[in-house]
Design a protein around this motif. Structure first.
Motif: not given
Lengths: 398, 398
Positions: B276-292, B294-306
């Motif tokens: 799951m964590r690798a998929l999040v990293e991959g999705a971030l890399a894809l989106e930050n790689g294919r789109n602009d 210049s105003k900031g990158e996409i980041t992800a965070r995990f809040d543990v709910l359980g």
């Protein structure tokens, strides 16, 4: 254009506009302080209809959708020139719309978008009447509903498609925005949907293996985000609001995503729409194929949140040239822009249309800090340009 | 097991349980009518501590997290046997917890899950005391907090990891659920997160081309839904709640999805978490790689709910055999189940643990229509089985 602006009656009308400027400013205040949230333009429409009548228009009415309009009668039988400004604002019910003044600046939600234009049109009507101007063609002045957001251009859509006057309109101005040089000749079309995926739902552990609508949504949305759209004609797509699901340990029964697709080209927009629908079908087929459907399948539905047609007014059109020349005549360098305005509707129907600013300057539209500057010199040059563009299209009787 | 159930003191304790049954039912009512929503178990814990003291336990306390517990002193120095039931219910503050009676049936939210077990344990303590039973090992009776949902097993987690008595516990029963034959020997582990994707946000048309957190979320979620998990050991995953985004014409600044992953096997669960964590990293890399960006990158965070650890108690363990035999001795055919209970914690720590029902029958747990039947014959057979299982583990002094 020189014939128009050098005409003695037009010169006289300009003097009258200058003399009327203080009143025009007062009417901006009066109209701004009547709230007009989307779908709640009724009170402002009634007040504006009364003002159109006082300004001297004939056949003033409020039409079936709530647009206030009246006719400035011309002498001939040419196609009608419509001049609109929109009554609605983006601000919800309860927003404080009291106008605050600082010198020539006015601060209030909606003061510039689009209330100044409503007052400018009134002032132009009075000046033309007082100067004895009779155009060749009838001019229909409109204070219309439904320009902003969820209003989905319903006022002008109705004007062209259902109002009996619609078929008589041969050219269309919407006076919207402030800056005089910025003319809009291309209307960005947009299709907006809430795409909702539904399924049987269940327990995340006990029912694992059954279809999950969030899986289908994700597959669709990932495909949507991968679509490559042309830079020219400018075409865009966006995933925005996500929602649905009730509990972390439940397979959701319903999830949704709001999507927005826009293009200045109707064909590109329709092609994108078809691609989007195919992705939804593919996502449903994938999820219903790979997981257990014994409790039910995943389905999808589209709720239309907006449908604005694309369109353009070619540079060869008389209204395109007249607008550019009118703006240039008062010292501005015209710049043609792409936007989504009430002009989208006539453009999409093949009726030449332009969006022209009401003059002056300002900022922070769509925020509570919206403001305009009514400093008379810049303000009047903009108003003269609007009047000149209208008269160029309506034609002048000697 | 025959030694236990044929022992005169145990026989006598069974007679005392029968004589105490009406009182036990009254205590179910008393305890049910003290609300105990997640994180609000304090009042019920205080009342239960008082009842444990009255029943004859020593060293009754409320520990640092809110568990009420006391010791039934044995004669030897063997490892402590812990016997827990949980105080908390799934029902929010304000839920009407008045008990309604129809014959031997009791209706109220929480009456069976897990209030009956709290009362059953009190009755067992009184009967063992009155019959003069002295076990070899100390028995720690616990009314614990935090079993349900967001409580995330915090009561028993604290008992083992922070309570000074934790290291002394050699075996663990949680009395939870009703049906006597259903024993839980495998604890489903679960990792639950809110995964939030954030980016600069902007206008859907004007800023088109910049990174969109919903694109990254969709890419991640589509990949997550495509993961193939083993059927054995049973492993599951789920996309549930979706949220975020403010307006259809805005590129969102923040969107999120709640995910749930479960397995009876800790290694399988950790492998899924890593995937799951690798998929999040991959999705971030894809989106930050294919789109602009210049105003900031996409980041992800995990809040543990359980975070509930997986675990199991092997069939060779004494507590596994003792539980099966105790149930069988009173006419039930034991069936070992997989579930997520307070027993997950000791299982994950290598402390043999079983979840055993408190007896009788009922239904509609986790709904406002929850009910139990306290018809004495079935109810008592279940209570006898619980006592026999405890005594088999604690050992009997002659």
């Amino acid at each position: 254009m020189n014939d128009i602006i050098s005409h003695p009656k037009v010169k006289h009308a300009q003097e009258l506009l200058r003399a009327d400027h203080d009143r025009m400013v007062e009417e901006i205040v009066t109209l701004t302080e009547i709230p007009a949230p989307p779908f709640m333009e009724e009170e402002k429409a009634k007040a504006y209809a009364e003002m159109l009548r006082e300004a001297g228009l004939e056949d003033v009415q409020i039409d079936g959708i709530g647009n206030a309009h009246g006719i400035y009668r011309g002498s001939g039988n040419g196609a009608m020139v419509a001049v609109a400004a929109h009554l609605d604002t983006v601000f919800p019910e309860g927003t404080d719309v009291t106008v605050r003044r600082e010198g020539t600046k006015l601060f209030a939600p909606g003061v510039g978008d689009d209330t100044r234009a409503l007052a400018v049109n009134l002032s132009i009507i009075r000046a033309m009447k007082a100067a004895g101007i009779t155009p060749q063609n009838d001019i229909l002045f409109v204070g219309n509903v439904g320009e902003e957001g969820v209003g989905d251009l319903r006022g002008i859509r109705y004007l062209f498609n259902e109002n009996p006057l619609g078929p008589q309109i041969g050219s269309f101005f919407t006076v919207d925005g402030l800056e005089t040089p910025e003319l809009v000749d291309r209307g960005v079309g947009s299709y907006r949907y809430r795409v909702t995926f539904e399924g049987p739902g269940g327990h995340s552990f006990g029912d694992f293996g059954i279809v999950n609508p969030a899986n289908a949504l994700a597959e669709f949305a990932a495909g949507f985000a991968r679509i490559e759209v042309p830079e020219e004609p400018k075409t865009t797509l966006n995933l925005s609001i996500l929602g649905g699901g009730t509990s972390i340990n439940a397979i959701p029964e319903k999830v949704y995503v709001d999507i927005d697709m826009r293009s200045v080209d109707p064909q590109a927009l329709d092609a994108l729409d078809a691609q989007m629908r195919a992705l939804v079908e593919g996502a449903l087929a994938l999820e219903n194929g790979r997981n257990d459907t014994s409790k039910g399948e995943i389905t999808a539905r589209f709720d239309v949140l907006g449908n604005r047609p694309a369109g353009r007014t070619a540079p060869e059109e008389a209204i395109h040239r007249a607008s550019a020349e009118a703006v240039r005549a008062f010292g501005f360098e015209p710049a043609f822009r792409v936007s989504s305005t009430d002009a989208n509707i006539p453009m999409s129907l093949g009726v030449p249309a332009i969006c022209i600013g009401s003059g002056g300057t300002g900022g922070r539209a769509h925020t509570l800090d919206e403001w305009i500057d009514t400093e008379p010199e810049l303000s009047l040059r903009g108003i003269y340009a609007v009047m000149a563009a209208i008269l160029a299209m309506a034609g002048l009787q000697d």
